[in-house]
Design a protein around this motif. Structure first.
Motif, PDB file in Angstrom:
ATOM      1  N   UNK A  94      24.065  -8.369 -14.870  1.00  0.00           N
ATOM      2  CA  UNK A  94      24.124  -9.047 -16.163  1.00  0.00           C
ATOM      3  C   UNK A  94      23.305  -8.354 -17.245  1.00  0.00           C
ATOM      4  N   UNK A  95      22.002  -8.264 -17.048  1.00  0.00           N
ATOM      5  CA  UNK A  95      21.135  -7.725 -18.106  1.00  0.00           C
ATOM      6  C   UNK A  95      21.477  -6.281 -18.478  1.00  0.00           C
ATOM      7  N   UNK A 113      24.545 -19.287 -18.309  1.00  0.00           N
ATOM      8  CA  UNK A 113      25.073 -19.552 -16.971  1.00  0.00           C
ATOM      9  C   UNK A 113      24.214 -18.903 -15.903  1.00  0.00           C
ATOM     10  N   UNK A 114      23.822 -17.651 -16.148  1.00  0.00           N
ATOM     11  CA  UNK A 114      23.027 -16.936 -15.145  1.00  0.00           C
ATOM     12  C   UNK A 114      21.699 -17.635 -14.874  1.00  0.00           C
ATOM     13  N   UNK A 115      20.972 -17.977 -15.945  1.00  0.00           N
ATOM     14  CA  UNK A 115      19.657 -18.572 -15.741  1.00  0.00           C
ATOM     15  C   UNK A 115      19.782 -19.974 -15.155  1.00  0.00           C
ATOM     16  N   UNK A 116      20.811 -20.693 -15.561  1.00  0.00           N
ATOM     17  CA  UNK A 116      21.043 -22.030 -15.011  1.00  0.00           C
ATOM     18  C   UNK A 116      21.301 -21.948 -13.509  1.00  0.00           C
ATOM     19  N   UNK A 137      18.902 -14.134 -24.900  1.00  0.00           N
ATOM     20  CA  UNK A 137      17.782 -14.415 -23.996  1.00  0.00           C
ATOM     21  C   UNK A 137      17.190 -15.802 -24.232  1.00  0.00           C
ATOM     22  N   UNK A 138      17.411 -16.350 -25.439  1.00  0.00           N
ATOM     23  CA  UNK A 138      16.911 -17.694 -25.743  1.00  0.00           C
ATOM     24  C   UNK A 138      17.509 -18.738 -24.804  1.00  0.00           C
ATOM     25  N   UNK A 139      18.604 -18.393 -24.167  1.00  0.00           N
ATOM     26  CA  UNK A 139      19.244 -19.319 -23.237  1.00  0.00           C
ATOM     27  C   UNK A 139      18.343 -19.664 -22.050  1.00  0.00           C
TER      28      UNK A 139
END
Length: 525
Positions: free
Chosen positions: A174-175, A83-86, A199-201
């Motif tokens: 988050x991280x 969700x975060x990276x998206x 992290x693969x997300x």
């Protein structure tokens, strides 16, 4: 039937806790010339287990417990990171879907996210240590979901800048929180793999987001612009994930209500020998000072910067670069997706190798090499018109992303003391945001459409990072040799047997000592 060999000791501990805690409060012991009062300064884990190991669990029991954890914690962490990276890269998709922000204003809006991230990183880590971290994380996700949906309500530069700034603030926790949760539930030789699982997300969102954006791009209605649909959809997804985190993600083994009391004790005993500790609500000045005076902290800052500058550039401009090869917007959204798959595979392989070989820096080196080659190809083949070769270069250039996941694993495995962990995680993520801020400005409008200076910058930065990685590895190996010598000296001076050494190692595990204070702590190269 329980697999605990000394089940009675667990029940008896409750009866003895009050008197034992009074005795422990008076007990001060010396380690590396640092005096520690164990009950007041120790971890939260001491509320559930004693300073000495009182319960033993079979290997079969521990494997079953780890599988139970794997079905809950990494999937939720993965959903959060997905969700975060998206949400963070939604601007990249919107940039070719009718977004009204262009030119230098686009660069500044890209920068706003990381500016908010940087400004709020230290406050959010401080607040999270005082609160239940999973609940704090869940609340932030719900808020940023709302903020993301509000992106559909404005078309002005000022509105987008403010919303991106707020989004960065919310996502800055988050991280650090996910790294802490993984380090509390898993052993050192399991952490790299589990961190890679969430992290693969980053790569998978590139695939998912590309196809979703591609589908939305066909919308031809006049009521709403396609990029606004994207923001409403991604924001709603974030709110759903935030609610799941609030309900199911545990704050720590001590507060893991989905585990029985026996299982919570088993989790703590699994990680005892790693000397990484659990959580402590008290901020300790000496641990902050140690973090700031540790040379490895600043080398991690440097390596994070060297990784994050390219990340800030490519996460916001990768679609624009591919489009400039001569493709349409719709073609670009689809053609960008294989790069996400390659990045995902690299993250998983690096995480697996990192744990299997007990290495952190060598996997970083291995993932940087394809990016360096890809950058060189993008520069050298710029005017060649060879679309296939340029696409291939744009795909392998993304392998460097797994370096940051390995840096997270490095911090989790090589730092002890809860305040020190939080401080170093905050510094690392502040460096991440600063690097990304710089990265948004290396692809300047005046350099379009080829952006050669920016591509050369990526090539140079990641080449320098190769040498920094080898230096960090050498320092950790050297520190381990010093610790071995110190332990051998102490063993001889006190007349300890191997059994005594193991007992002392267990007694030190949950006293919230830093990696430098604790002679039993072993660094991962």
């Amino acid at each position: 039937m329980s697999s605990i060999t000394d089940k009675k000791s667990i029940d008896a501990r409750e009866d003895k806790k009050s008197s034992a805690s009074r005795d422990e409060e008076k007990h001060v012991f010396e380690t590396d010339a640092v005096s520690i009062v164990d009950s007041s300064d120790g971890d939260e884990a001491l509320k559930l287990v004693g300073r000495e190991r009182e319960a033993q669990f079979s290997e079969e029991y521990n494997k079953k417990l780890r599988r139970k954890l794997d079905f809950l914690i990494p999937p939720i962490c993965a959903a959060v990171y997905f969700t975060q990276f998206l949400d963070k890269t939604s601007l990249n998709y919107a940039s070719i879907m009718g977004l009204p922000i262009t030119g230098q204003h686009y660069n500044l809006v890209s920068l706003a996210f990381y500016l908010g991230f940087l400004v709020w990183e230290f406050p959010t880590v401080y607040i999270s240590q005082k609160l239940r971290i999973a609940k704090y994380l869940g609340a932030n996700i719900v808020v940023w979901g709302i903020v993301l949906m509000l992106h559909a309500s404005t078309t002005s530069f000022g509105g987008f800048f403010a919303l991106r700034f707020l989004l960065g603030m919310c996502e800055s926790c988050v991280a650090p929180i996910l790294i802490l949760i993984i380090s509390m539930f898993y052993k050192k030789d399991e952490q790299g793999t589990r961190i890679s699982w969430f992290y693969v997300m980053n790569g998978l969102t590139q695939v998912f987001g590309g196809f979703v954006a591609y589908g939305i791009s066909f919308y031809s209605g006049k009521n709403i612009t396609p990029y606004k649909i994207l923001y409403l959809l991604f924001g709603g997804l974030a709110i759903l994930v935030g609610l799941c985190v609030l309900v199911w993600l545990p704050d720590s083994p001590i507060h893991a209500h989905m585990l029985t009391k026996e299982e919570r004790i088993a989790v703590l005993e699994r990680v005892r020998d790693d000397q990484g500790g659990m959580e402590n609500k008290k901020w300790k000045k000496d641990q902050i000072i140690e973090a700031l005076t540790d040379i490895r902290t600043w080398l991690i800052v440097l390596t994070t910067l060297l990784t994050s500058i390219p990340n800030g550039a490519l996460s916001n401009f990768s679609n624009i670069i591919i489009k400039n090869f001569g493709y349409t917007s719709k073609q670009t959204l689809i053609l960008a997706t294989p790069g996400g798959l390659i990045a995902s595979i690299t993250v998983l392989l690096c995480g697996w190798y990192s744990d299997r070989k007990n290495e952190r820096m060598l996997p970083i080196v291995m993932c940087l090499i394809p990016t360096i080659i890809g950058s060189a190809m993008l520069v050298g083949l710029n005017d060649s018109g060879k679309k296939g070769a340029l696409l291939f270069a744009s795909y392998i250039i993304g392998t460097f992303g797994s370096a940051l996941s390995t840096i997270y694993a490095y911090n989790a495995s090589n730092t002890s003391g809860h305040t020190k962990k939080n401080t170093i995680n905050a510094i690392t993520l502040a460096s991440f945001s600063l690097g990304n801020i710089i990265g948004t400005e290396i692809f300047l409008p005046k350099d379009a459409p080829s952006y050669i200076p920016g591509k050369i910058a990526i090539l140079v930065l990641l080449t320098v990072q190769l040498f920094v990685s080898f230096l960090l590895r050498w320092i950790n190996l050297r520190l381990n040799k010093k610790k071995q010598a110190k332990l051998a000296e102490e063993k001889a001076r006190r007349g300890w047997t191997d059994v005594d050494v193991q007992k002392e190692r267990e007694r030190h595990a949950f006293l919230d000592l830093t990696d430098k204070q604790n002679m039993f702590f072993i660094y991962t190269a």
